[in-house]
Motif scaffolding. Sequence first.
Motif, PDB file in Angstrom:
ATOM      1  N   LEU A   1      12.105 -10.632   8.012  1.00  0.00           N
ATOM      2  CA  LEU A   1      12.553  -9.732   6.783  1.00  0.00           C
ATOM      3  C   LEU A   1      12.376 -10.689   5.423  1.00  0.00           C
ATOM      4  O   LEU A   1      11.781  -9.993   4.573  1.00  0.00           O
ATOM      5  CB  LEU A   1      13.840  -9.268   6.825  1.00  0.00           C
ATOM      6  N   GLU A   2      12.766 -11.945   5.348  1.00  0.00           N
ATOM      7  CA  GLU A   2      12.422 -12.587   4.320  1.00  0.00           C
ATOM      8  C   GLU A   2      10.870 -12.736   3.922  1.00  0.00           C
ATOM      9  O   GLU A   2      10.370 -12.842   2.806  1.00  0.00           O
ATOM     10  CB  GLU A   2      12.975 -14.007   4.559  1.00  0.00           C
ATOM     11  N   TRP A   3      10.069 -13.051   5.058  1.00  0.00           N
ATOM     12  CA  TRP A   3       8.686 -13.186   5.021  1.00  0.00           C
ATOM     13  C   TRP A   3       8.012 -11.997   4.408  1.00  0.00           C
ATOM     14  O   TRP A   3       7.023 -11.945   3.745  1.00  0.00           O
ATOM     15  CB  TRP A   3       8.114 -13.413   6.471  1.00  0.00           C
ATOM     16  N   GLN A   4       8.544 -10.855   4.939  1.00  0.00           N
ATOM     17  CA  GLN A   4       8.029  -9.397   4.496  1.00  0.00           C
ATOM     18  C   GLN A   4       7.935  -9.197   2.954  1.00  0.00           C
ATOM     19  O   GLN A   4       7.282  -8.196   2.443  1.00  0.00           O
ATOM     20  CB  GLN A   4       8.534  -8.392   5.346  1.00  0.00           C
ATOM     21  N   GLN A   5       8.714  -9.982   2.422  1.00  0.00           N
ATOM     22  CA  GLN A   5       9.200  -9.536   0.957  1.00  0.00           C
ATOM     23  C   GLN A   5       7.990 -10.266   0.159  1.00  0.00           C
ATOM     24  O   GLN A   5       7.713 -10.043  -0.992  1.00  0.00           O
ATOM     25  CB  GLN A   5      10.443 -10.312   0.692  1.00  0.00           C
ATOM     26  N   ARG A   6       7.412 -11.474   0.554  1.00  0.00           N
ATOM     27  CA  ARG A   6       6.391 -12.113   0.126  1.00  0.00           C
ATOM     28  C   ARG A   6       5.293 -11.262  -0.704  1.00  0.00           C
ATOM     29  O   ARG A   6       4.936 -11.693  -1.822  1.00  0.00           O
ATOM     30  CB  ARG A   6       5.938 -13.397   1.068  1.00  0.00           C
ATOM     31  N   PRO A   7       4.695 -10.477   0.300  1.00  0.00           N
ATOM     32  CA  PRO A   7       3.455  -9.877  -0.569  1.00  0.00           C
ATOM     33  C   PRO A   7       4.190  -9.035  -1.675  1.00  0.00           C
ATOM     34  O   PRO A   7       3.328  -8.751  -2.704  1.00  0.00           O
ATOM     35  CB  PRO A   7       2.908  -8.962   0.701  1.00  0.00           C
ATOM     36  N   MET A   8       5.329  -8.465  -1.593  1.00  0.00           N
ATOM     37  CA  MET A   8       5.921  -7.846  -2.675  1.00  0.00           C
ATOM     38  C   MET A   8       5.938  -8.808  -3.905  1.00  0.00           C
ATOM     39  O   MET A   8       5.819  -8.135  -5.013  1.00  0.00           O
ATOM     40  CB  MET A   8       7.205  -6.787  -2.267  1.00  0.00           C
ATOM     41  N   LEU A   9       6.732  -9.947  -3.725  1.00  0.00           N
ATOM     42  CA  LEU A   9       6.700 -10.824  -4.726  1.00  0.00           C
ATOM     43  C   LEU A   9       5.583 -11.121  -5.409  1.00  0.00           C
ATOM     44  O   LEU A   9       5.327 -11.228  -6.648  1.00  0.00           O
ATOM     45  CB  LEU A   9       7.398 -12.221  -4.265  1.00  0.00           C
ATOM     46  N   VAL A  10       4.523 -11.265  -4.522  1.00  0.00           N
ATOM     47  CA  VAL A  10       3.094 -11.655  -5.175  1.00  0.00           C
ATOM     48  C   VAL A  10       2.535 -10.533  -6.154  1.00  0.00           C
ATOM     49  O   VAL A  10       2.119 -10.789  -7.295  1.00  0.00           O
ATOM     50  CB  VAL A  10       2.247 -12.032  -4.123  1.00  0.00           C
ATOM     51  N   VAL A  11       2.493  -9.384  -5.435  1.00  0.00           N
ATOM     52  CA  VAL A  11       1.902  -8.207  -6.075  1.00  0.00           C
ATOM     53  C   VAL A  11       2.941  -7.974  -7.356  1.00  0.00           C
ATOM     54  O   VAL A  11       2.308  -7.675  -8.481  1.00  0.00           O
ATOM     55  CB  VAL A  11       1.746  -7.057  -5.116  1.00  0.00           C
ATOM     56  N   GLY A  12       4.176  -8.005  -7.280  1.00  0.00           N
ATOM     57  CA  GLY A  12       4.780  -7.618  -8.469  1.00  0.00           C
ATOM     58  C   GLY A  12       4.764  -8.664  -9.465  1.00  0.00           C
ATOM     59  O   GLY A  12       4.797  -8.274 -10.860  1.00  0.00           O
ATOM     60  N   LYS A  13       4.563  -9.713  -9.282  1.00  0.00           N
ATOM     61  CA  LYS A  13       4.457 -10.769 -10.148  1.00  0.00           C
ATOM     62  C   LYS A  13       3.035 -10.431 -11.021  1.00  0.00           C
ATOM     63  O   LYS A  13       2.912 -10.623 -12.233  1.00  0.00           O
ATOM     64  CB  LYS A  13       4.293 -12.393  -9.620  1.00  0.00           C
ATOM     65  N   TYR A  14       1.921 -10.136 -10.394  1.00  0.00           N
ATOM     66  CA  TYR A  14       0.749  -9.862 -10.776  1.00  0.00           C
ATOM     67  C   TYR A  14       0.939  -8.691 -11.869  1.00  0.00           C
ATOM     68  O   TYR A  14       0.391  -8.570 -12.973  1.00  0.00           O
ATOM     69  CB  TYR A  14      -0.178  -9.723  -9.928  1.00  0.00           C
ATOM     70  N   ILE A  15       1.670  -7.578 -11.283  1.00  0.00           N
ATOM     71  CA  ILE A  15       1.696  -6.281 -12.015  1.00  0.00           C
ATOM     72  C   ILE A  15       2.483  -6.550 -13.417  1.00  0.00           C
ATOM     73  O   ILE A  15       2.032  -6.228 -14.371  1.00  0.00           O
ATOM     74  CB  ILE A  15       2.316  -5.343 -11.297  1.00  0.00           C
ATOM     75  N   LYS A  16       3.471  -7.362 -13.091  1.00  0.00           N
ATOM     76  CA  LYS A  16       4.528  -7.553 -14.470  1.00  0.00           C
ATOM     77  C   LYS A  16       3.736  -8.446 -15.254  1.00  0.00           C
ATOM     78  O   LYS A  16       3.847  -8.019 -16.600  1.00  0.00           O
ATOM     79  CB  LYS A  16       5.719  -8.576 -13.987  1.00  0.00           C
ATOM     80  N   LYS A  17       2.762  -9.459 -15.085  1.00  0.00           N
ATOM     81  CA  LYS A  17       2.093 -10.250 -15.865  1.00  0.00           C
ATOM     82  C   LYS A  17       0.943  -9.614 -16.472  1.00  0.00           C
ATOM     83  O   LYS A  17       0.672  -9.540 -17.756  1.00  0.00           O
ATOM     84  CB  LYS A  17       1.410 -11.347 -15.095  1.00  0.00           C
ATOM     85  N   TYR A  18       0.322  -8.491 -15.732  1.00  0.00           N
ATOM     86  CA  TYR A  18      -0.669  -7.548 -16.267  1.00  0.00           C
ATOM     87  C   TYR A  18      -0.211  -6.716 -17.460  1.00  0.00           C
ATOM     88  O   TYR A  18      -0.718  -6.749 -18.441  1.00  0.00           O
ATOM     89  CB  TYR A  18      -1.259  -6.884 -14.978  1.00  0.00           C
ATOM     90  N   LEU A  19       0.894  -6.210 -17.199  1.00  0.00           N
ATOM     91  CA  LEU A  19       1.418  -5.163 -18.097  1.00  0.00           C
ATOM     92  C   LEU A  19       2.038  -6.188 -19.407  1.00  0.00           C
ATOM     93  O   LEU A  19       2.051  -5.496 -20.326  1.00  0.00           O
ATOM     94  CB  LEU A  19       2.929  -4.540 -17.392  1.00  0.00           C
TER      95      LEU A  19
END
Length: 272
Positions: free
Chosen positions: A249-267
Amino acid sequence: MDTQNYDLPALFGDVKFVCMGGTKYRMREFADYMRGILDLPRDTKLVNLTKHSHRYAMYKAGPVLSISHGIGIPSMTILLQEVIKLMYYARVRDPIFFRIGTSGGLQIPPGSVVVSSWCLNGTLEKTYDIPVLGKMRHIPAYFDKRLAQEVSSAAGLDGFQAYIGGTLAADDFYRGQARLDGPFCDYTEEDKMSFLKKLAGLGVKNIEMEATAFAAYTREAGVRASDVCVTLVNRLEGDQVTPSKATLLEWQQRPMLVVGKYIKKYLSYQNK
């Protein structure tokens, strides 16, 4: 949804990111996660905008559309093509598409995140092959290199490794991925290891079941896209996923963390 009964530009015109993944629960979780990191109101319940279809789930969190696509290429491509149409009718300009999911890794530690740069089909060609009007079409399966690098760099110092590399998209979970634990197996352990080592030698970092078609169709549509998956097992060491449920369950959060960081930085750059 249709163009006669819905004002699609009003509903979806502000979308910048389309994020897709296998299950409706994961994509609801991702939408809620994005509401948090983008400081969007969380006092209302997330609404499944396509609940009456009984096939996919779609949630909207500000400029982020989070949608489930099921398992495998046929399920994913039906949804992907419908969402490409939706973005067109909503007059969305230059959206960025992501697919987040799980995979098996090759020569990298389980729990690593792989950002795909190109994809192989089951015959080890960098194409998505689909019969059209009785003839096979071979559509190139490459992702945007710059986006892959930007997304990979967003992993930062999160306690896990991120890799850019090739992805094998199999049409089957067992024989298509050289597994020995399926109901049918007409090859040996030596055959399996020879195949997996060949993949690793070609630069393949992970194996999943959607990337070729995702890369091909987004590229054909002129849409920047990225496939971001966590690995649950090193296939050179076995077929079974053995970590605990809590670890998975913790590992499955990791793609979310990466994509979320990219989106926040982009915006954040866009708003300066």
